[in-house]
Design an enzyme around this catalytic site. Structure first.
Site, PDB file in Angstrom:
ATOM      1  NE  ARG A 107      37.453  22.313  -9.715  1.00  0.00           N
ATOM      2  CZ  ARG A 107      36.410  23.111  -9.637  1.00  0.00           C
ATOM      3  NH1 ARG A 107      36.060  23.862 -10.674  1.00  0.00           N
ATOM      4  NH2 ARG A 107      35.700  23.178  -8.535  1.00  0.00           N
ATOM      5  CG  HIS A 125      33.772   9.332 -21.210  1.00  0.00           C
ATOM      6  ND1 HIS A 125      34.423   9.321 -22.422  1.00  0.00           N
ATOM      7  CD2 HIS A 125      32.457   9.509 -21.505  1.00  0.00           C
ATOM      8  CE1 HIS A 125      33.545   9.488 -23.403  1.00  0.00           C
ATOM      9  NE2 HIS A 125      32.361   9.611 -22.866  1.00  0.00           N
ATOM     10  CD  GLU A 166      40.085   9.700 -23.936  1.00  0.00           C
ATOM     11  OE1 GLU A 166      38.895  10.082 -23.931  1.00  0.00           O
ATOM     12  OE2 GLU A 166      40.463   8.653 -23.337  1.00  0.00           O
ATOM     13  CD  GLU A 215      36.774  25.023 -14.185  1.00  0.00           C
ATOM     14  OE1 GLU A 215      37.122  25.170 -15.377  1.00  0.00           O
ATOM     15  OE2 GLU A 215      37.072  24.015 -13.513  1.00  0.00           O
ATOM     16  CG  HIS A 317      30.264  12.955 -27.520  1.00  0.00           C
ATOM     17  ND1 HIS A 317      29.693  13.017 -26.266  1.00  0.00           N
ATOM     18  CD2 HIS A 317      31.554  12.542 -27.324  1.00  0.00           C
ATOM     19  CE1 HIS A 317      30.582  12.657 -25.355  1.00  0.00           C
ATOM     20  NE2 HIS A 317      31.718  12.367 -25.967  1.00  0.00           N
TER      21      HIS A 317
END
Length: 417
Positions: A107, A125, A166, A215, A317
């Protein structure tokens, strides 16, 4: 229409999500989950294609020209601490040690026209990369894309392996490389066809209050804290740009469906790669925001199979961060059907024998059940399967067989129209 616009709910239906992932117009959530999971069996990363220019460079605001309030930045919840330009975003950083590029969704709150707060949960990460720069006494270069292809958002917002970009992950799903161009200041890659990208540095010793923010857990779960800011020195944007937004809050939200689908598929893929056989379905319940309440359906084949499934789903994960409950059910239970799920827990789970607690697991500041600074929680593993050691003696389910149901419907179809 022309001008600055905002887009949300980009992938919040099976049809839109299936098209974004290149699976076609799917009709059900589980159809998308299975399509994603099947693709991962032959999935190959595709590194991005570097271009010299792209649409995102049609306009560039530099240094004193930067004014983030020119964009239609929403004030999302009535108790938020400010306007959040980064929700459905990509935070792009390069690891200074291993030289790989990470994209994460974190955010981003506007402090003033050229300063933003960027909050990243411990263990993520992006946070790990930021701390490497800070440990060397350096500011951390960063790009923040706040308008882009929704496929990039799906890769950025989910648990891609550490060390894997990504950009390459999204390219693998697209079946072709993602086009990128380099930023002016730090040479970081950004989507060539992106809408709006901010560039600057995170500064360790320059902090401002960030939050609160409504959130995905459904709470204003993270308190106001002093957090390092980003000094924005460049803004790249195409003509008539679209700001992409993901509004979290009490589920369901405008992106919780796609979070659940992708998370389910990733957990399914990871537990199978860990050696678990007999998986029939995985579903991350939307009421848990795709993380807090996850269900795995298996066809039991040996003693301890159900326990193995629960532990792997909780520890892999994709299912680990901020998890809470994992429920294991037999193959006759549809994990997307809440009534079926509760019936299985109520009738097949003995609380004394079939519920296990794992302590000191990975949580974070967004966990509404934890105190500030406490990043641990516990996991409840619920075995709602028939007991394997006497599964053949377990009472039969009192319902029509599929064959009888079909025969009955065919016989009386003329009365059911």
């Amino acid at each position: 229409d022309k001008g600055f616009r905002v887009l949300s709910g980009m992938t919040n239906s099976p049809g839109r999500l299936g098209l974004t992932l290149g699976l076609g117009p799917c009709e059900t959530a589980m159809e998308v989950v299975k399509g994603y999971r099947d693709r991962m069996k032959t999935f190959e990363l595709r590194e991005p294609n570097k271009l010299k220019t792209g649409a995102v460079l049609e306009n560039v605001d530099r240094d004193g020209e930067v004014d983030l309030f020119k964009f239609p930045v929403p004030f999302l919840h009535e108790l938020d601490g400010g306007r959040y330009i980064g929700t459905g975003d990509l935070v792009i950083m390069r690891d200074p040690e291993d030289d790989w590029v990470n994209l994460g969704t974190y955010r981003v709150m506007i402090h003033d026209k050229n300063t933003v707060g960027l909050w990243m949960s411990p263990g993520k990460h992006g946070r790990l990369i930021r701390e490497k720069y800070f440990a060397e006494g350096k500011p951390c270069p960063v790009l923040i894309s706040v308008g882009h292809d929704p496929l990039l958002f799906l890769s950025s917002g989910n648990e891609v392996d550490y060390g894997t970009s990504e950009f390459a992950h999204a390219g693998g799903h697209r079946g072709m490389p993602i086009d990128v161009v380099s930023s002016e200041l730090h040479g970081l890659p950004m989507p060539a066809n992106g809408e709006i990208v901010l560039e600057g540095e995170i500064v360790a010793d320059q902090k401002l209050p960030e939050g609160p923010f409504g959130e995905w857990t459904g709470y204003y779960a993270s308190s106001v804290r002093e957090d390092p800011v980003v000094n924005v020195r460049r803004v790249y944007y195409r003509d008539d740009p679209i700001l992409t937004m993901a509004r979290p809050g009490r589920p369901p939200s405008d992106y919780s469906f796609s979070k659940c689908v992708v998370k389910s598929a990733m957990i399914w893929d990871e537990v199978e790669k860990a050696g678990l056989p007999g998986v029939k379905a995985v579903w991350c319940h939307e009421a848990g925001g795709g993380r807090l309440f996850n269900i795995i359906s298996i066809k039991q084949a040996y003693p301890g199979h159900a326990k193995q499934a629960g532990l792997l789903a909780a520890g892999c994960h994709a299912g680990n961060y901020l998890g809470r409950f994992v429920v294991v059910v037999d193959e006759d239970i549809d994990p997307t059907n809440t009534f079926d799920l509760i019936w299985a827990i109520a009738s097949r789970c003995d609380p004394d024998e079939d519920i296990d607690i794992i302590r000191k697991t990975w949580s974070g500041a967004l966990d509404p059940r934890k105190k500030v600074g406490d990043n641990f929680n516990s996991r409840g593993i619920i075995d709602a399967c028939r007991p394997f050691d006497w599964i053949d003696e377990f009472p039969a389910v009192a319902e029509s067989s599929p064959e009888l149901r079909q025969k009955t419907l065919k016989k009386w179809a003329h009365l059911l129209k």
